[in-house]
Design an enzyme around this catalytic site. Structure first.
Site: not given
Length: 151
Positions: A51, A53, A81, A84
């Protein structure tokens, strides 16, 4: 908060879209300077962890030379999410500014407030809805296009 950093996160989101990734971008700032920038790469790298992040946190740790990102802020186009949000707490980021809310997986207040849960040893400041229209539009346009291609 500096809106210019969210604009750069949107540039990263556009790079993700061009790579047929879910268009999420993130930047990490320290002392008013960008020290990391990334976008989603799960499909390209065949890695569930990639991801925006997580990739930005990894880069920032290398720049800082340690895992504690004290004094740093993250700008990300979509509400983080659970994975993260956990990485944000564990890396000790001071603040997170996100654009679009994620009512299906967001863990900075939408589905759960992991970053605001006082049970953890760190609680970053979180501000949602930054450039919400622009951040939401790039996501909704991406998914509209994906649905068109399936038909």
């Amino acid at each position: 908060m500096d809106i210019e950093f969210m604009k750069i996160a949107l540039v990263e989101a556009e790079l993700a879209r061009q790579e047929d990734e879910v268009p999420v971008g993130a930047v990490i700032v320290s002392g008013g300077q960008i020290i990391a920038r990334a976008h989603n790469r799960r499909e390209s790298d065949n890695n569930a962890l990639h991801h925006a992040e997580i990739l930005a946190i990894e880069q920032a740790c290398k720049v800082i030379g340690g895992w504690r990102l004290i004094g740093c802020e993250m700008y990300v186009t979509l509400e983080p999410c659970a994975m993260c949000a956990g990485a944000i707490v564990n890396s000790r980021l001071d603040a997170v500014y996100f654009g679009a809310y994620d009512n299906k997986a967001g863990c900075c207040g939408s589905v759960y407030d992991l970053t605001g849960d006082g049970k953890f040893n760190h609680k970053p400041n979180v501000t949602g809805g930054v450039m919400i229209k622009e951040c939401g539009t790039i996501l909704s346009d991406y998914f509209k296009e994906k649905r068109k291609k399936k038909c």
